[in-house]
Design a protein around this motif. Structure first.
Motif, PDB file in Angstrom:
ATOM      1  N   LYS A  34      69.395  27.832  64.140  1.00  0.00           N
ATOM      2  CA  LYS A  34      70.626  27.878  64.668  1.00  0.00           C
ATOM      3  C   LYS A  34      71.625  28.648  64.021  1.00  0.00           C
ATOM      4  O   LYS A  34      72.168  29.158  64.298  1.00  0.00           O
ATOM      5  N   LYS A  35      71.512  28.476  63.043  1.00  0.00           N
ATOM      6  CA  LYS A  35      71.838  28.884  61.745  1.00  0.00           C
ATOM      7  C   LYS A  35      71.818  30.271  61.470  1.00  0.00           C
ATOM      8  O   LYS A  35      72.667  31.192  61.334  1.00  0.00           O
ATOM      9  N   VAL A  36      70.396  30.472  61.592  1.00  0.00           N
ATOM     10  CA  VAL A  36      69.681  32.161  61.261  1.00  0.00           C
ATOM     11  C   VAL A  36      70.287  32.514  62.425  1.00  0.00           C
ATOM     12  O   VAL A  36      70.836  33.468  62.297  1.00  0.00           O
ATOM     13  N   PHE A  37      70.649  31.862  63.750  1.00  0.00           N
ATOM     14  CA  PHE A  37      71.000  32.852  64.681  1.00  0.00           C
ATOM     15  C   PHE A  37      72.013  32.897  64.947  1.00  0.00           C
ATOM     16  O   PHE A  37      72.501  34.467  65.238  1.00  0.00           O
ATOM     17  N   LYS A  38      73.365  32.496  64.099  1.00  0.00           N
ATOM     18  CA  LYS A  38      74.189  32.740  64.028  1.00  0.00           C
ATOM     19  C   LYS A  38      74.605  33.546  63.210  1.00  0.00           C
ATOM     20  O   LYS A  38      75.636  34.423  62.947  1.00  0.00           O
ATOM     21  N   THR A  39      74.379  33.581  61.600  1.00  0.00           N
ATOM     22  CA  THR A  39      74.282  34.351  61.104  1.00  0.00           C
ATOM     23  C   THR A  39      73.907  35.607  61.694  1.00  0.00           C
ATOM     24  O   THR A  39      74.700  36.589  60.569  1.00  0.00           O
ATOM     25  N   VAL A  40      73.197  36.644  61.777  1.00  0.00           N
ATOM     26  CA  VAL A  40      73.053  37.569  62.950  1.00  0.00           C
ATOM     27  C   VAL A  40      73.525  37.958  63.792  1.00  0.00           C
ATOM     28  O   VAL A  40      73.097  38.843  64.626  1.00  0.00           O
ATOM     29  N   HIS A  73      68.490  24.249  70.604  1.00  0.00           N
ATOM     30  CA  HIS A  73      67.176  25.782  71.029  1.00  0.00           C
ATOM     31  C   HIS A  73      68.073  27.078  70.795  1.00  0.00           C
ATOM     32  O   HIS A  73      69.638  27.068  71.023  1.00  0.00           O
ATOM     33  N   ALA A  74      67.646  28.325  70.484  1.00  0.00           N
ATOM     34  CA  ALA A  74      69.064  30.011  70.164  1.00  0.00           C
ATOM     35  C   ALA A  74      67.549  30.513  70.560  1.00  0.00           C
ATOM     36  O   ALA A  74      66.470  30.421  69.520  1.00  0.00           O
ATOM     37  N   ARG A  75      68.445  31.960  71.798  1.00  0.00           N
ATOM     38  CA  ARG A  75      66.999  32.333  72.106  1.00  0.00           C
ATOM     39  C   ARG A  75      67.680  33.944  72.590  1.00  0.00           C
ATOM     40  O   ARG A  75      69.014  33.387  72.789  1.00  0.00           O
ATOM     41  N   VAL A  76      67.748  35.138  72.625  1.00  0.00           N
ATOM     42  CA  VAL A  76      67.662  35.942  72.429  1.00  0.00           C
ATOM     43  C   VAL A  76      66.659  36.647  73.829  1.00  0.00           C
ATOM     44  O   VAL A  76      65.887  36.055  73.882  1.00  0.00           O
ATOM     45  N   VAL A 157      62.989  44.456  63.934  1.00  0.00           N
ATOM     46  CA  VAL A 157      62.531  44.621  62.057  1.00  0.00           C
ATOM     47  C   VAL A 157      63.591  44.991  61.161  1.00  0.00           C
ATOM     48  O   VAL A 157      64.003  43.473  60.772  1.00  0.00           O
ATOM     49  N   ASN A 158      64.813  45.003  61.615  1.00  0.00           N
ATOM     50  CA  ASN A 158      65.978  45.256  60.728  1.00  0.00           C
ATOM     51  C   ASN A 158      66.804  44.353  60.663  1.00  0.00           C
ATOM     52  O   ASN A 158      67.318  44.003  59.459  1.00  0.00           O
ATOM     53  N   VAL A 159      67.158  44.283  61.492  1.00  0.00           N
ATOM     54  CA  VAL A 159      67.839  42.663  62.547  1.00  0.00           C
ATOM     55  C   VAL A 159      67.676  41.195  62.306  1.00  0.00           C
ATOM     56  O   VAL A 159      67.983  40.539  61.795  1.00  0.00           O
ATOM     57  N   PHE A 160      66.241  40.957  63.185  1.00  0.00           N
ATOM     58  CA  PHE A 160      65.821  39.932  63.043  1.00  0.00           C
ATOM     59  C   PHE A 160      65.554  39.755  61.787  1.00  0.00           C
ATOM     60  O   PHE A 160      65.187  40.557  60.852  1.00  0.00           O
ATOM     61  N   PRO A 161      65.320  38.652  60.846  1.00  0.00           N
ATOM     62  CA  PRO A 161      65.062  37.674  60.021  1.00  0.00           C
ATOM     63  C   PRO A 161      63.978  37.254  59.453  1.00  0.00           C
ATOM     64  O   PRO A 161      63.114  36.925  60.497  1.00  0.00           O
ATOM     65  N   GLU A 162      63.358  37.648  58.852  1.00  0.00           N
ATOM     66  CA  GLU A 162      61.297  37.427  58.349  1.00  0.00           C
ATOM     67  C   GLU A 162      61.576  36.087  59.089  1.00  0.00           C
ATOM     68  O   GLU A 162      62.191  35.472  57.661  1.00  0.00           O
TER      69      GLU A 162
END
Length: 464
Positions: A34-40, A73-76, A157-162
């Motif tokens: 969820k932390k990664v989700f918040k950053t992007v 969970h965190a989802r789009v 690819v540019n927005v979602f972190p690998e």
């Protein structure tokens, strides 16, 4: 169900838009953290807002999206247009299987539609690079309309972190079967619109010959691509495809310029220009104006007259025009089968930046008119259903799960009354193209058995 090889998407399912009454694709991107989700989160909103503004008849429509974050969970979730007739790859395989060759006229029409879409994307401000154009991400409808999907590939690819999302971000690039669609410079910091032109060139080659032979290798080699290009009988088609797959990206033409190549360029008929003018200004005209006008004309009335000095004059009468053919032609123009890109302006199409539209405005954006449904031909290979009684009413809630022979999953649900018969339910499913007519008797028997078992119990699940 999977359509478009969308990078990073964990699951994609067929769904029904109950407001518009059309099938759509429900896509989910799941995040590990969820932390990664918040950053992007802000970047994602900006990207999705931009995608919702992409509007072109030859591009699969991006309808809606929402971000969902819970305790665990965190989802789009995002909703896209569903193309019922399958990919260009599937169509070419079927054509090859039937020992047919590609019609040159159809090839030109398809190339024009794909280039029309690419020209639109590349002239957006900021430009949108597709980055994932293959015969698997181009879709064809039964009426010959071409649409390209997975337009969001490069943006994802540019927005979602690998490593931050569960699905693979570079799916098609990792698929050896599709490696030949990607240009030599793909993935470098200098790649731009030219990578799409290279991919289009390979698609154009595959459309012309139905399949580029790998000659037993696991991947299609440069030599195989070169030999395929040289095998084309039409010198203009040869020149056209070779321009697109040049090794040096700077020597590849732009999509807009390719529309003026001699193999595609033609002076449009006055009929087509008039049709586009009518479609573009339809909002100014009363409803059914074309139908009303054609009915009011005197069949013997003269529309135009050509006068010759040395021979009899030629009269063109209203009786020479078929209203049904005219309606179909206007519908095809409206759907994007005959674009006027040869005359299109090269000015950029502005794509609004992040959050330029309020959520209220976004809610009011209407989805395009659905295309006519084709009869379902895929067979049901597995099915099960769930029946739940409502204690307050006599209604029973039916949920029917179907698996089709192409591995597509379809979930359907409705409330049924005691006097509703299995046959009536199945006839309705056939009418709306959810199942094939051949499966009708099998599903009637299945539902009949399930309803009989359900009597006297609160719920029942039946599977075949």
């Amino acid at each position: 169900y999977y359509q478009g090889n969308v990078p990073g998407v964990e699951s994609a399912s067929l769904a029904m838009d109950t407001e518009e009454g059309v099938e759509v694709v429900w896509n989910e991107v799941l995040f590990h953290d969820k932390k990664v989700f918040k950053t992007v989160e802000d970047k994602m909103k900006e990207m999705f807002e931009n995608l919702m503004q992409v509007d072109h008849p030859n591009i699969i429509k991006f309808h809606k999206y929402w971000l969902d974050i819970g305790d665990n969970h965190a989802r789009v979730v995002f909703i896209t247009e569903y193309m019922s007739s399958g990919s260009l790859k599937q169509f070419l395989k079927k054509t090859k299987k039937n020992h047919k060759c590609m019609n040159v006229k159809a090839w030109k029409r398809w190339c024009t539609q794909i280039l029309s879409a690419l020209s639109y994307l590349h002239s957006c401000d900021p430009p949108i690079i597709h980055g994932n154009l293959t015969c698997d991400t181009i879709f064809i409808q039964h009426n010959g309309l071409i649409k390209i999907g997975s337009v969001w590939h490069r943006l994802f690819v540019n927005v979602f972190p690998e490593g931050g999302v569960r699905g693979k971000l570079h799916q098609n690039r990792d698929d050896k079967r599709n490696l030949h669609f990607f240009s030599p410079e793909y993935g470098s910091c200098e790649d731009d619109y030219a990578i799409d032109i290279f991919s289009f060139g390979i698609c154009a080659l595959e459309m012309a010959v139905l399949e580029i032979q790998a000659n037993g290798d696991s991947v299609v080699s440069k030599e195989a691509i070169s030999n395929t290009g040289q095998s084309l009988e039409d010198p203009l088609m040869r020149e056209f495809t070779q321009m697109c797959v040049r090794h040096n990206p700077r020597l590849r033409p732009m999509a807009h310029d390719l529309l003026f190549h001699r193999v595609l360029f033609e002076v449009h008929s006055l009929k087509l220009l008039a049709a586009h003018c009518l479609i573009n200004n339809q909002y100014m005209l009363p409803e059914n104006c074309v139908e009303d006008k054609t009915k009011s004309f005197d069949p013997n009335g003269v529309m135009a007259e050509i006068i010759h000095k040395d021979r009899p004059r030629v009269q063109l009468k209203y009786s020479h025009v078929s209203p049904l053919e005219l309606d179909k032609f206007l519908e095809d123009v409206k759907n994007g089968i005959y674009p006027l890109m040869n005359f299109a302006s090269t000015r950029p199409h502005p794509v609004p930046r992040a959050l330029s539209m309020s959520q209220e405005q976004v809610e009011t954006v209407k989805t395009p008119t659905p295309e006519p449904q084709e009869a379902e031909t895929r067979k049901v290979v597995q099915m099960h259903c769930n029946l739940e009684s409502n204690e307050e009413t006599t209604k029973t809630h039916l949920t029917l799960f179907l698996k089709l022979d192409d591995k597509l999953h379809r979930q359907l649900s409705c409330d049924i009354m005691p006097n509703d018969s299995s046959r009536d339910l199945v006839n309705e499913l056939i009418h709306h193209s959810f199942i094939s007519e051949e499966d009708g008797d099998k599903i009637v028997a299945f539902l009949e058995e399930a309803l009989n078992r359900h009597r006297g119990s609160a719920s029942a699940i039946t599977t075949i």
